[in-house]
Design a protein around this motif. Structure first.
Motif, short mmCIF file in Angstrom:
data_model
loop_
_atom_site.label_atom_id
_atom_site.label_comp_id
_atom_site.label_asym_id
_atom_site.label_seq_id
_atom_site.Cartn_x
_atom_site.Cartn_y
_atom_site.Cartn_z
N UNK A 1 16.87 72.95 -5.59
CA UNK A 1 16.24 73.44 -6.83
C UNK A 1 15.73 74.88 -6.70
N UNK A 2 15.56 75.33 -5.46
CA UNK A 2 15.08 76.71 -5.23
C UNK A 2 16.24 77.67 -4.93
N UNK A 3 17.45 77.24 -5.23
CA UNK A 3 18.62 78.04 -4.83
C UNK A 3 18.57 79.47 -5.38
N UNK B 1 21.28 72.44 -13.29
CA UNK B 1 20.08 72.80 -14.06
C UNK B 1 20.06 72.13 -15.45
N UNK B 2 21.22 71.97 -16.08
CA UNK B 2 21.26 71.31 -17.39
C UNK B 2 20.86 69.85 -17.26
N UNK B 3 21.32 69.17 -16.21
CA UNK B 3 20.95 67.77 -16.00
C UNK B 3 19.44 67.64 -15.79
N UNK B 4 18.89 68.57 -15.04
CA UNK B 4 17.44 68.53 -14.80
C UNK B 4 16.67 68.74 -16.09
N UNK C 1 17.05 65.22 -9.55
CA UNK C 1 15.73 65.73 -9.10
C UNK C 1 15.51 65.23 -7.68
N UNK C 2 15.41 66.17 -6.74
CA UNK C 2 15.47 65.79 -5.33
C UNK C 2 14.18 66.01 -4.55
N UNK C 3 13.21 66.63 -5.16
CA UNK C 3 11.98 66.90 -4.38
C UNK C 3 10.72 66.47 -5.13
N UNK C 4 9.70 66.15 -4.35
CA UNK C 4 8.40 65.81 -4.93
C UNK C 4 7.89 66.98 -5.76
N UNK C 5 8.12 68.18 -5.26
CA UNK C 5 7.66 69.37 -5.98
C UNK C 5 8.20 69.41 -7.42
N UNK C 6 9.50 69.16 -7.56
CA UNK C 6 10.08 69.20 -8.90
C UNK C 6 9.46 68.14 -9.80
#
Lengths: 282, 282
Positions: free
Chosen positions: B184-186, A113-116, A153-158
């Protein structure tokens, strides 16, 4: 008329330097190229700009920015400055966008989460510069197997959530089939992205995949349904160029002309939308 | 008092057969074991049941069911029947649940949504049998890098949606840190899962990861924040046993006693909840 297909130059980075790679792209009918920074650095910005301009090709992307967390919080400022320089370089070579990835964890960190959060901060810090330069930031979610060391960041949603938070002006999404094909939210998130899709990369997922980084597949050799994804992308509003980008020991070991001829053939065979043949480049 | 730690026997599958592996688990203070079907088959169900019962250990899971799409639609019936047999075996050896994974694409298929649909159909077909046998189905989302060939269901959210559709009776979720740490939804999906969490597997993500299947890490050697995930799992309502499951050429090549001693040490060092020491097994 050139193909609606661009060549990401990493695909032939072992075979050719910039000048030869661009000439080969022209020879095989590509409509664009997307260089990596190393190749441009090696050639020099001014010379690279002349090569691109002389080729008549579009420069569909410049790889790659982002990675704001990679050096940890203490190197954040450096990463921001480096991204700004890259934006200037992109403007100088006429690149339509910079491909921006999340970057991995800070050294020694286990805090995803910090990296994001650092990635979002970094984007906010460079966005005014990108807007002023007229260079779009194409946010590219990466396959979750890269979450630790390349793309938190791994998803389009994010990426869309981040784009929303930034007001969407000057940012868009890069949809790379290799990174997103597995996503259960693929269809709804592409629809949500709409015209924010500004890049569409293609590369196949091989079964088995023998290496996490360098065993990506030529379109048609793996399990990705390119037509289905292209349909979603077009329904969302993007009807632009596709860009082939393949990291592969196998394809790096073959003659460059064979790689390009195969990519063009496979693009026509499995990646074109169902309404068929060649269409005008945007 | 045994540890709140179970040993998935795949972790030492090269070193030991069932009888020796269970004895080693007892020797190192584990509170349970989770066998794979091959090991139980090799020993015979009746003998395996005697071994487990004689050990005093819990049998925290039986690996692994599901995979309904792997043979395609024409082999769907066989897959359902095989899962029913596996449920009977689980009941015979006293296993608390079967670990159920999505399975990959049908042979030659590129249709991931079809594979997912077949998985849901398969679950619905076996669930009455599982309920009657009193064997819970622990639905395990797998890392997206396995979407093509092992686990078409990659997120906790998808598994919970399926569990909801089945009425939740007799099904739960297996949370394996290796498979879900990137999500990200974990946090919200674990909270949503609540007491439906019925298994908590631990294994670390190494950087770099050299092989997609057999380069998983011992807890503490990689980048996963085990305490943070355990905190989420406990806040959701699961305070039960953790199960170490590591597929690793490296650890398979070491003496089994070294592997178990290391797993216990690391469990204590990096996987225990912050409120501290050993706690009673549920």
């Amino acid at each position: 008329m050139p193909l609606d297909l661009s060549l990401n130059l990493a695909t032939v980075r072992r075979q050719w330097k910039l000048l030869e790679a661009v000439a080969a792209a022209v020879r095989h009918g590509f409509g664009g190229v997307a260089p990596w920074r190393e190749m441009v650095d090696e050639t020099g910005i001014a010379e690279a700009a002349r090569i691109f301009q002389g080729s008549g090709l579009r420069v569909t992307g410049y790889c790659r920015g982002g990675l704001f967390a990679a050096g940890g919080a203490e190197k954040f400022r450096e990463a921001v400055d480096d991204n700004k320089r890259m934006i200037d370089e992109a403007a100088a070579i006429g690149a339509e966008c910079i491909v921006v990835i999340g970057g991995g964890l800070a050294p020694g960190s286990r805090d995803l989460p910090a990296a994001r959060a650092l990635f979002a901060d970094g984007l906010a810090a460079v966005l005014p510069h990108a807007r002023a330069a007229g260079v779009a930031l194409a946010l590219e979610p990466m396959h979750p197997m890269y979450a630790a060391d390349r793309g938190c960041i791994t998803t389009i949603k994010e990426m869309l959530d981040i784009a929303d938070a930034l007001g969407n002006d000057g940012v868009g999404i890069a949809v790379d089939t290799y990174h997103v094909w597995w996503d259960p939210e693929l269809a709804p998130q592409l629809a949500r992205a709409g015209t924010r899709i500004i890049a569409h990369h293609i590369c196949d997922w091989l079964v088995p995949t023998k290496h996490l980084l360098t065993d990506r597949g030529m379109m048609g050799d793996g399990v990705i349904d390119f037509r289905a994804i292209r349909r979603m992308v077009e329904e969302a509003g993007y009807r632009g160029i596709q860009e082939v980008e393949i990291f592969s020991e196998e394809w790096w070991s073959r003659p460059g002309d064979e790689v390009l001829a195969t990519a063009v053939e496979r693009f026509r065979a499995v990646c074109m939308p169902e309404d068929g043949g060649r269409r005008t480049v945007d």
